[in-house]
Write an enzyme that holds these catalytic residues in place. Structure first.
Site, PDB file in Angstrom:
ATOM      1  N   PHE A 152       0.958  -1.102  -0.015  1.00  0.00           N
ATOM      2  CA  PHE A 152       0.197  -0.056  -0.037  1.00  0.00           C
ATOM      3  C   PHE A 152       0.740   1.274   0.086  1.00  0.00           C
ATOM      4  CE2 PHE A 152      -2.330   3.680   1.493  1.00  0.00           C
ATOM      5  CZ  PHE A 152      -3.515   3.576   0.799  1.00  0.00           C
ATOM      6  N   ASP A 237       9.208   2.848   2.075  1.00  0.00           N
ATOM      7  CA  ASP A 237       8.265   3.694   2.480  1.00  0.00           C
ATOM      8  C   ASP A 237       7.895   3.468   3.694  1.00  0.00           C
ATOM      9  OD1 ASP A 237       5.826   4.568   3.056  1.00  0.00           O
ATOM     10  OD2 ASP A 237       4.599   3.661   0.983  1.00  0.00           O
ATOM     11  N   LYS A 266       2.348  10.593   7.168  1.00  0.00           N
ATOM     12  CA  LYS A 266       1.230  10.372   8.520  1.00  0.00           C
ATOM     13  C   LYS A 266       1.947  11.069   9.783  1.00  0.00           C
ATOM     14  CE  LYS A 266      -1.124   6.698   6.736  1.00  0.00           C
ATOM     15  NZ  LYS A 266      -0.855   5.803   5.929  1.00  0.00           N
TER      16      LYS A 266
HETATM   17  C1  LIG Z   1      -0.924   5.615   4.347  1.00  0.00           C
HETATM   18  C2  LIG Z   1       0.162   5.277   3.474  1.00  0.00           C
HETATM   19  C3  LIG Z   1       0.555   6.043   2.341  1.00  0.00           C
HETATM   20  C4  LIG Z   1      -0.189   7.053   1.864  1.00  0.00           C
HETATM   21  O1  LIG Z   1      -0.410   8.331   2.506  1.00  0.00           O
HETATM   22  P1  LIG Z   1      -1.545   9.271   2.385  1.00  0.00           P
HETATM   23  O2  LIG Z   1      -1.145  10.543   3.148  1.00  0.00           O
HETATM   24  O3  LIG Z   1      -2.816   8.503   2.624  1.00  0.00           O
HETATM   25  O4  LIG Z   1      -1.302   9.483   0.781  1.00  0.00           O
HETATM   26  C5  LIG Z   1       1.749   5.608   1.702  1.00  0.00           C
HETATM   27  N1  LIG Z   1       2.341   4.561   1.980  1.00  0.00           N
HETATM   28  C6  LIG Z   1       2.035   3.891   3.284  1.00  0.00           C
HETATM   29  C7  LIG Z   1       2.969   2.773   3.620  1.00  0.00           C
HETATM   30  C8  LIG Z   1       0.995   4.314   4.101  1.00  0.00           C
HETATM   31  O5  LIG Z   1       0.723   3.570   5.255  1.00  0.00           O
END
Ligand SMILES: *Cc1c(COP(=O)(O)O)cnc(C)c1O
Length: 413
Positions: A152, A237, A266
């Protein structure tokens, strides 16, 4: 301490009004639990009818420091009194200090500030591609990145192009080419996918939305070695796994790995404003020249002030330590229900993926039953839930969460 219990089919009047408005006027791209939050502090929220709940989702880890942490409120409040937006057409006096402090926290040289996580991922993809063309001399438009199944990374068209979740993907094509999807946790699969045009391997060090999937020991280290040997960028990420959640500042640290590129978001915004960033070396971020990339809000002084205060909180190591210390309570607490309603439990720091016996109930049903007991959690999919309480949670509240979960399981058996 405790919340309340009320039949889930008879929400109180104020809640009812808001549920109706949401149903009528909000796009139905989410399926929220029927609770309407009006106030919050620390690990607790209060709904419009005055009921209190322990927040064990914490904004998908955007609230690692809890709701309205005083240091973060102060940073935001002070900055609101000065200047909130300049655009990058001009300098502002918050951006330089923020980027210096964040680069130092990451042991990197330079920061590309953005807003949301998906934007930071997109930015990292662009930077990796340009690095491949400018520094490795790859043929135009031939660059590829290796990614993992079950990932994700956000919701933009390019990012959903390499999602393996049909709900996230279907109906949104045509898709962006240049991504190779391999099994998560399998370094040989990555080795097999890398070719002369590969610019990077993009991974979550622990897959969050997939259900807190922790790769096999040695995986990240092996991927690091492979990327170095193949001269491709390891892009971590850490939007959800980073910033204290796993008991370390970054999940990569759990294996002593330093990626070439960190993607952060986040919790970087302290739960106050969206703040994301790509953090890397001079060599990598040096491929961006004026006009190549940008963002109207990226690096705005309010975001930078809050982000800098977040980095200051992390610099003490206090939150990482807390997550490490409470991890044992969370893990042993959950493990006692293995075979008694739970079929698998994966814990790293204050982060848990919990698979409920699917014959007992779905993750959604668990979330609804926990809501009725005063605990906010959310299913990731099927019968899997994720627990990610704010790192400021009291040990007694964590124990209470575990006890509530046990009660729900016992009632269902
Ligand atoms: C939440 C998340 C994203 C996307 O972040 P948004 O601020 O919702 O665009 C990307 N990568 C990971 C691992 C995430 O948990």
């Amino acid at each position: 301490m405790a919340g309340h219990s009320r039949g889930k089919h008879s929400p109180a009047p104020r809640t009812e009004t808001h549920l109706h408005l949401a149903d009528r006027f909000v796009a139905h791209n989410y399926y929220p639990l029927p609770v309407v939050i009006a106030e919050a502090e620390g690990a607790w929220v209060t709904d419009v009818d005055g009921n209190r709940y322990l927040d064990c989702l914490a904004g998908y880890s955007a609230l690692n420091f809890g709701h309205r942490h005083p240091d973060l409120l102060r940073a935001a409040g002070d900055q609101l009194e000065r200047v909130t937006l300049t655009s990058r057409a001009f300098h502002n006096d918050q951006l330089g200090p923020f980027c210096r402090d964040l680069a130092q926290l990451c042991g990197m040289d330079r920061v590309l500030p953005m807003n949301t996580g998906a934007e930071a991922v997109e930015s990292a993809i662009k930077v990796a591609r340009k690095w491949g063309y400018d520094l490795k001399g790859l043929p135009t438009n031939e660059a590829n990145l290796v990614v993992a199944a079950g990932n994700f990374h956000g919701r933009t068209t390019s990012i959903v192009s390499f999602s393996t979740d049909p709900l996230a993907r279907e109906g949104f094509g045509p898709f962006t080419p240049g991504f190779r999807i391999v099994a998560y946790g399998d370094v040989d699969a990555i080795r097999g996918a890398i070719d002369a045009n590969t610019v990077g391997v993009l991974l979550e060090p622990i897959q969050g939305e997939a259900g807190v999937i922790i790769p096999p020991p040695g995986y990240l280290r092996a991927v690091r070695e492979l990327c170095t040997a193949s001269d491709v960028l390891l892009i971590a990420d850490e939007i959800q796994s980073g910033l204290g959640r796993t008991g370390t500042t970054f999940a990569c640290e759990l294996e002593g790995v330093v990626p070439d590129v960190y993607v952060l978001g986040k919790a970087l915004g302290g739960g106050i404003v969206p703040v994301s960033a790509v953090v890397s070396s001079d060599a990598v971020l040096g491929v961006l020249h004026p006009g190549n990339h940008g963002s109207t809000f990226g690096g705005n002084p309010l975001a930078a002030a809050v982000g800098r205060a977040v980095v200051a909180l992390l610099s003490t190591g206090e939150f990482q330590k807390r997550a490490r210390e409470l991890a044992g309570v969370l893990e042993s607490g959950l493990r006692q229900y293995l075979g008694a309603g739970l079929v698998d439990v994966r814990v790293q720091g204050l982060w848990a993926g919990v698979d409920i016996d699917p014959t007992l109930m779905s993750g959604r049903e668990m979330s609804e039953r926990m809501l009725a007991k005063g605990v906010l959690i959310k299913d990731t999919h099927g019968s899997t839930i994720r627990l990610a309480p704010p790192l400021v949670i009291e040990e007694a509240d964590l124990a209470w969460l575990i006890e509530r979960l046990g009660t729900v399981l016992a009632e269902a058996r």
